[in-house]
Design an enzyme around this catalytic site. Structure first.
Site, PDB file in Angstrom:
ATOM      1  N   CYS A 242      12.491 -13.038  -6.620  1.00 15.65           N
ATOM      2  CA  CYS A 242      13.397 -12.815  -5.497  1.00 15.65           C
ATOM      3  C   CYS A 242      14.491 -11.808  -5.831  1.00 15.65           C
ATOM      4  O   CYS A 242      14.806 -11.574  -6.997  1.00 15.65           O
ATOM      5  CB  CYS A 242      14.028 -14.144  -5.076  1.00 15.65           C
TER       6      CYS A 242
ATOM      7  N   ASP B 277      17.401 -25.415  -5.575  1.00 14.08           N
ATOM      8  CA  ASP B 277      18.293 -24.453  -6.208  1.00 14.08           C
ATOM      9  C   ASP B 277      19.581 -25.156  -6.609  1.00 14.08           C
ATOM     10  O   ASP B 277      19.885 -26.257  -6.127  1.00 14.08           O
ATOM     11  CB  ASP B 277      18.596 -23.302  -5.250  1.00 14.08           C
TER      12      ASP B 277
END
Length: 233
Positions: free
Chosen positions: A11, A135
């Site tokens: 990402c 996360d």
């Protein structure tokens, strides 16, 4: 042969050369950050330019944080085949309103505070998501290079369905991803800062990936796959 293959998302890409290197390394998905306050931000138009470099079966992912419906629509128009990732304070209704398949990020507090995060309830609330992305809770909605405590959740719980519905993220690097996969056994892993380049002063160059680190990360994930036991019946 390994009984599983952990999928890999890289990402926060901003350059053509990094997109090409990530694909060559073996990434299954490439994430573009459409959050203007992020140092890894790209515009919808720029995301479209980069996504057009992806070969078949490599998925573009558009990351949004509390974005307006109009801005989400701009992203989808620029990358029509994208999977969406909601990383802010979006409700289940907000995510569904986009009318696209999506991932939902769970921002888990660091340290002992993680025990206060009801991950089972969160997974139930966002049952319509393709996956829950795990996360660490940091300022700026991710990309801080911090991991949460991987030992505090019951990963084998059927409501989590880790091996087909969880994406492990937050502070992953080539050095620790093997341990993360062994503990969580997720469907996929997601890395950003852990494969970024560093400048002469040793500081991370946010949004600039290092081809060698991406290759090392993928190699570590493949090594972790060979060590995993078969899934339970």
């Amino acid at each position: 042969m390994s009984p599983t293959r952990t999928r890999i998302k890289i990402c926060g890409l901003t350059r053509e050369t990094d997109v090409d290197a990530a694909v060559q390394a073996g990434a299954d998905a490439i994430g573009f950050v459409l959050y203007p306050k992020s140092p890894r931000f790209v515009s919808p138009e720029r995301a479209g330019e980069l996504a057009r470099r992806l070969p078949p079966f490599v998925t573009p992912v558009l990351l949004f944080v509390n974005a307006s419906p109009e801005f989400i629509a701009q992203g989808v128009a620029a990358v029509p085949d994208a999977l969406l990732q909601f990383h802010g304070d979006e409700s289940p209704a907000d995510c569904l309103a986009a009318g696209r398949p999506f991932l939902r990020a769970a921002r888990i507090p660091a340290g002992a505070a993680a025990t206060g995060f009801d991950l089972l309830k969160y997974a139930d609330e966002f049952i319509a998501s393709r996956a829950i992305l795990l996360d660490a809770l940091v300022d700026g909605y991710g990309g801080g290079g911090h991991a949460f405590d991987w030992t505090v959740f019951p990963w084998s719980h059927p409501r989590l369905n880790a091996s087909s519905r969880l994406v492990l993220s937050g502070g992953l690097t080539p050095a620790n991803v093997i341990d993360g996969i062994a503990r969580v056994r997720p469907w996929a892993v997601d890395v950003s800062s852990g494969v970024e380049a560093t400048g002469p002063d040793g500081q991370t160059l946010k949004g600039i990936k290092d081809a060698g680190r991406m290759q090392a990360f993928v190699a570590a994930v493949r090594a972790a796959d060979t060590r995993q036991p078969p899934p339970p019946n």
